[in-house]
Design a protein around this motif. Structure first.
Motif, PDB file in Angstrom:
ATOM      1  N   VAL A 181       0.808  -1.247   0.185  1.00 32.09           N
ATOM      2  CA  VAL A 181       0.025  -0.005  -0.040  1.00 32.09           C
ATOM      3  C   VAL A 181       0.969   0.972   0.131  1.00 32.09           C
ATOM      4  O   VAL A 181       1.393   1.515   1.122  1.00 32.09           O
ATOM      5  CB  VAL A 181      -0.858   0.373   1.202  1.00 32.09           C
ATOM      6  N   ASP A 182       1.005   1.744  -1.181  1.00 35.84           N
ATOM      7  CA  ASP A 182       1.645   3.091  -1.186  1.00 35.84           C
ATOM      8  C   ASP A 182       0.835   4.457  -1.535  1.00 35.84           C
ATOM      9  O   ASP A 182       0.995   5.507  -1.030  1.00 35.84           O
ATOM     10  CB  ASP A 182       2.572   3.214  -2.440  1.00 35.84           C
ATOM     11  N   THR A 183      -0.438   4.022  -2.052  1.00 38.20           N
ATOM     12  CA  THR A 183      -1.335   5.217  -2.473  1.00 38.20           C
ATOM     13  C   THR A 183      -2.719   4.661  -1.903  1.00 38.20           C
ATOM     14  O   THR A 183      -2.843   3.518  -1.657  1.00 38.20           O
ATOM     15  CB  THR A 183      -1.438   5.583  -3.904  1.00 38.20           C
ATOM     16  N   TRP A 184      -3.743   5.494  -1.899  1.00 36.67           N
ATOM     17  CA  TRP A 184      -5.188   5.370  -1.610  1.00 36.67           C
ATOM     18  C   TRP A 184      -5.618   4.462  -2.826  1.00 36.67           C
ATOM     19  O   TRP A 184      -6.584   3.589  -2.310  1.00 36.67           O
ATOM     20  CB  TRP A 184      -5.965   6.584  -1.318  1.00 36.67           C
ATOM     21  N   ASP A 185      -5.212   4.458  -4.179  1.00 36.32           N
ATOM     22  CA  ASP A 185      -5.733   3.658  -5.115  1.00 36.32           C
ATOM     23  C   ASP A 185      -5.245   2.244  -4.527  1.00 36.32           C
ATOM     24  O   ASP A 185      -5.976   1.153  -4.665  1.00 36.32           O
ATOM     25  CB  ASP A 185      -4.936   4.146  -6.495  1.00 36.32           C
ATOM     26  N   ASP A 186      -4.001   1.860  -4.268  1.00 32.56           N
ATOM     27  CA  ASP A 186      -3.524   0.612  -3.828  1.00 32.56           C
ATOM     28  C   ASP A 186      -4.379   0.080  -2.736  1.00 32.56           C
ATOM     29  O   ASP A 186      -4.831  -0.995  -2.836  1.00 32.56           O
ATOM     30  CB  ASP A 186      -2.113   0.819  -3.460  1.00 32.56           C
ATOM     31  N   ALA A 187      -4.786   1.120  -1.945  1.00 32.07           N
ATOM     32  CA  ALA A 187      -5.288   0.575  -0.423  1.00 32.07           C
ATOM     33  C   ALA A 187      -6.788   0.378  -0.945  1.00 32.07           C
ATOM     34  O   ALA A 187      -7.146  -0.815  -0.590  1.00 32.07           O
ATOM     35  CB  ALA A 187      -5.502   1.672   0.558  1.00 32.07           C
ATOM     36  N   ALA A 188      -7.386   0.956  -1.824  1.00 29.86           N
ATOM     37  CA  ALA A 188      -8.776   0.683  -2.374  1.00 29.86           C
ATOM     38  C   ALA A 188      -8.671  -0.798  -3.176  1.00 29.86           C
ATOM     39  O   ALA A 188      -9.508  -1.663  -2.763  1.00 29.86           O
ATOM     40  CB  ALA A 188      -9.232   1.586  -3.293  1.00 29.86           C
ATOM     41  N   ALA A 189      -7.840  -1.022  -3.846  1.00 37.19           N
ATOM     42  CA  ALA A 189      -7.585  -2.138  -4.789  1.00 37.19           C
ATOM     43  C   ALA A 189      -7.135  -3.556  -3.899  1.00 37.19           C
ATOM     44  O   ALA A 189      -7.742  -4.640  -4.131  1.00 37.19           O
ATOM     45  CB  ALA A 189      -6.420  -2.031  -5.708  1.00 37.19           C
ATOM     46  N   LEU A 190      -6.767  -3.297  -2.743  1.00 37.34           N
ATOM     47  CA  LEU A 190      -6.410  -4.364  -1.776  1.00 37.34           C
ATOM     48  C   LEU A 190      -7.179  -4.495  -0.727  1.00 37.34           C
ATOM     49  O   LEU A 190      -7.328  -5.423   0.180  1.00 37.34           O
ATOM     50  CB  LEU A 190      -4.902  -4.221  -1.174  1.00 37.34           C
ATOM     51  N   GLY A 191      -8.158  -3.689  -0.553  1.00 35.05           N
ATOM     52  CA  GLY A 191      -9.315  -3.714   0.622  1.00 35.05           C
ATOM     53  C   GLY A 191      -8.888  -3.337   1.779  1.00 35.05           C
ATOM     54  O   GLY A 191      -9.493  -3.673   2.760  1.00 35.05           O
ATOM     55  N   VAL A 192      -8.083  -2.276   1.660  1.00 31.93           N
ATOM     56  CA  VAL A 192      -7.519  -1.799   2.895  1.00 31.93           C
ATOM     57  C   VAL A 192      -7.980  -0.255   3.185  1.00 31.93           C
ATOM     58  O   VAL A 192      -8.247   0.400   2.229  1.00 31.93           O
ATOM     59  CB  VAL A 192      -5.772  -1.527   2.975  1.00 31.93           C
TER      60      VAL A 192
END
Length: 197
Positions: A181-192
């Motif tokens: 998780v580096d960005t909010w897009d990463d977080a959203a994609a990973l369910g974080v």
């Protein structure tokens, strides 16, 4: 097989607006809690970063010097904290921003017998290496840290450069297990998500 663990939790999270990655939630647990669970079985565990509330008893804490000096400096700080705790022959190095890293750690641990002289590092199926998910020889990593310190190459230094002298085997780990998780897009994609108050 005895090992210690160094969990890196000290980044600025600048692309997340300063929200600490370690406190983000995935599947009912913080990313730091998931990293600690992935390191279960370690003789000693060090969390390198700002003081974290609610750490399990016996977990050591440390801070890279100066703060926010990057992962190479954080690895050095973690090893320094282990030095007084009768360190094991192997150390698991984990960044705390990979929500499914437990799967990677299991694959890496299974690959240790017969592995390269100085340890194993996670790799994706397309060959992308993740040095912040790996088991390394404590003695070899100590030597690498001392050499980097002598070159003034720890602060904001490259982890790949730090590990360049080690004989490390790349191990393909389950798909997605080192997604970070580096960005909010990463977080959203990973369910974080951010913990609800």
């Amino acid at each position: 097989m005895d090992f210690d663990a160094v969990i890196l939790a000290g980044g600025r999270s600048s692309r997340l607006g300063g929200s600490p990655k370690s406190a983000l939630m995935f599947d009912g647990a913080t990313l730091l809690e998931r990293s600690l669970a992935a390191a279960a079985g370690a003789r000693h565990t060090v969390v390198v970063g700002p003081e974290a509330a609610g750490l399990p008893g016996g977990v050591l804490t440390s801070r890279e010097d100066p703060p926010f000096a990057g992962p190479a400096a954080a690895i050095a700080a973690g090893l320094d904290a282990l030095r007084g705790a009768d360190p094991a022959g192997l150390v698991l190095v984990l960044a705390c921003d990979m929500p499914r890293v437990g799967e990677a750690v299991r694959a890496l641990f299974a690959a240790l017998p017969g592995s390269g002289v100085d340890g194993v590092m996670a790799a994706s199926s397309d060959g992308r290496l993740q040095p912040l998910a790996g088991f390394y020889s404590t003695a070899a990593l100590e030597r690498a840290v001392q050499a980097a310190a002598a070159r003034n190459a720890l602060v904001h230094g490259s982890v790949f450069a730090l590990l360049a002298s080690l004989d490390v085997q790349a191990v393909v780990v389950p798909a997605g297990s080192t997604d970070d998780v580096d960005t909010w897009d990463d977080a959203a994609a990973l369910g974080v998500a951010v913990r609800e108050q």
